[in-house]
Design an enzyme around this catalytic site. Sequence first.
Site, PDB file in Angstrom:
ATOM      1  N   TYR A 142       0.945  -1.676   0.230  1.00  0.00           N
ATOM      2  CA  TYR A 142      -0.427   0.135  -0.118  1.00  0.00           C
ATOM      3  C   TYR A 142       1.172   1.479   0.313  1.00  0.00           C
ATOM      4  O   TYR A 142       0.279   2.577  -0.293  1.00  0.00           O
ATOM      5  CB  TYR A 142      -0.839  -0.321   1.548  1.00  0.00           C
ATOM      6  CG  TYR A 142      -1.858  -1.263   1.332  1.00  0.00           C
ATOM      7  CD1 TYR A 142      -2.295  -1.646  -0.362  1.00  0.00           C
ATOM      8  CD2 TYR A 142      -3.218  -1.072   2.593  1.00  0.00           C
ATOM      9  CE1 TYR A 142      -3.584  -2.698   0.208  1.00  0.00           C
ATOM     10  CE2 TYR A 142      -4.171  -2.395   2.195  1.00  0.00           C
ATOM     11  CZ  TYR A 142      -3.625  -2.584   1.219  1.00  0.00           C
ATOM     12  OH  TYR A 142      -5.346  -3.668   1.135  1.00  0.00           O
ATOM     13  N   LYS A 189       2.791 -15.956   2.548  1.00  0.00           N
ATOM     14  CA  LYS A 189       3.077 -15.979   1.717  1.00  0.00           C
ATOM     15  C   LYS A 189       4.113 -16.278   1.349  1.00  0.00           C
ATOM     16  O   LYS A 189       4.795 -16.134   0.694  1.00  0.00           O
ATOM     17  CB  LYS A 189       2.230 -15.364   0.224  1.00  0.00           C
ATOM     18  CG  LYS A 189       1.878 -16.192  -1.152  1.00  0.00           C
ATOM     19  CD  LYS A 189       1.148 -17.585  -0.722  1.00  0.00           C
ATOM     20  CE  LYS A 189       0.536 -18.089  -1.457  1.00  0.00           C
ATOM     21  NZ  LYS A 189      -0.048 -19.237  -1.696  1.00  0.00           N
ATOM     22  N   ASP A 221      -3.830 -17.918   1.585  1.00  0.00           N
ATOM     23  CA  ASP A 221      -4.880 -18.566   1.023  1.00  0.00           C
ATOM     24  C   ASP A 221      -5.106 -19.920   1.576  1.00  0.00           C
ATOM     25  O   ASP A 221      -6.674 -19.346   1.858  1.00  0.00           O
ATOM     26  CB  ASP A 221      -4.814 -18.952  -0.236  1.00  0.00           C
ATOM     27  CG  ASP A 221      -2.838 -19.726  -0.888  1.00  0.00           C
ATOM     28  OD1 ASP A 221      -2.650 -19.780   0.493  1.00  0.00           O
ATOM     29  OD2 ASP A 221      -2.978 -20.320  -1.378  1.00  0.00           O
ATOM     30  N   ASP A 245      -5.542  -6.863   5.546  1.00  0.00           N
ATOM     31  CA  ASP A 245      -6.974  -5.802   5.068  1.00  0.00           C
ATOM     32  C   ASP A 245      -7.871  -6.676   4.906  1.00  0.00           C
ATOM     33  O   ASP A 245      -8.826  -6.616   5.077  1.00  0.00           O
ATOM     34  CB  ASP A 245      -6.956  -5.159   4.545  1.00  0.00           C
ATOM     35  CG  ASP A 245      -7.470  -3.819   3.419  1.00  0.00           C
ATOM     36  OD1 ASP A 245      -8.491  -3.906   4.761  1.00  0.00           O
ATOM     37  OD2 ASP A 245      -7.731  -3.385   2.542  1.00  0.00           O
ATOM     38  N   ASP A 249     -11.045  -8.504   7.275  1.00  0.00           N
ATOM     39  CA  ASP A 249     -13.059  -8.083   6.833  1.00  0.00           C
ATOM     40  C   ASP A 249     -13.437  -8.937   6.183  1.00  0.00           C
ATOM     41  O   ASP A 249     -14.349  -9.697   6.722  1.00  0.00           O
ATOM     42  CB  ASP A 249     -12.525  -7.583   5.526  1.00  0.00           C
ATOM     43  CG  ASP A 249     -12.280  -6.264   5.375  1.00  0.00           C
ATOM     44  OD1 ASP A 249     -12.063  -5.707   6.830  1.00  0.00           O
ATOM     45  OD2 ASP A 249     -12.041  -5.067   4.051  1.00  0.00           O
TER      46      ASP A 249
END
Length: 371
Positions: A142, A189, A221, A245, A249
């Site tokens: 980001y 990851k 994942d 993030d 959520d």
Amino acid sequence: MKLNIAVLAGDGIGPEITQQSIKVLKAIAERFDHEFLFEEAVVGASAIDLTENPLPDATLDLCKKSDAVLFGAIGDPKYDNNPAAKVRPEQGLLKLRKDLGLFANIRPVRAFERLLEHSPLRPDRIEGADMVIYRELTGGIYFGEKTLSDDEREASDLCVYTAEEIERMTHLAFEAAQKRRNKVTLVDKANVLETSRLWRRTVKEISKDYPDVELDFLYVDNAAMQMIINPKQFDVILTENMFGDIISDEASVIGGSIGLLASASVGKEHALFEPIHGSYPQAAGKGIANPIASILSAAMLLEHFNLLEEAAIIQAAVDKSLEMNICTSDINKESSYSTEKVGTFIEGLILDNEDLKINGDNLSLGQATII
């Protein structure tokens, strides 16, 4: 205690829900003889409309001189639907996090007993789920360098992390686990990304300083799948910015509504408290927005300043409101209670303690119970 609180209500439903948080904080101040002073400033789309800047200098200056920031929500469809927009509301929030040094986002997630049936997940899977997500907030993709070719047919976003950024997050997560159930799960990851491999090496090394805390690892994942299959396995989740993030959520389905999840963003000198939901512009001004996430963010604000009893009373009042079905229509479609009425009910419980009994052994946020 005297606290100066900057109020950045923002866009959409932000002003409505933040008003209820202020109401609840004023009730706490009255009951416990604290002094909370509130000063408002603009941010996001509303700030762009006024100043052409999503984070005006005056807003940033107010936040820097305040003890804490109470944040609402930002975002507007006119920017979401315009990929060519050079100035966006979200840029204000990202800059605010960076300039205040808010490197750690903390999101408690728990299954509310009263709302198990409202989750799309089976009640037996989520009952008793109680976790907290520690998301790194000022690094990663980001904030990395962004490029767009002259013909606008090729773009890149650079993901960069330093060991120092990872270390400070890791210590916070392990310290939190020691106060909970002594387990940290690193979500990364590492089979693909070099930044994730740096995270894994660094976290492994620091874990040696916390021999009482169990450490395990999940690729993002798989973590997303495990969040749905068996959320009760998680205690403290530690992860980088983008993964956090997404995962946080996703975790909102456990509580039954994204309108229930609060968060804190903290750094060495400053702290900001906000609900995790968006600005929901379609609901703005209709009185149907759920204020509970914002109210629980106010509870996290109090806990940040070690006002544990006060934070627990807000949590208990929220639990009581849900138990009595005093909630907005996102939780109960047949409910006639507005945003303001829910906030007023919780305010009343705080001011009149006849219906609330706090278990003194469980004063940390998310652990308060009604007995």
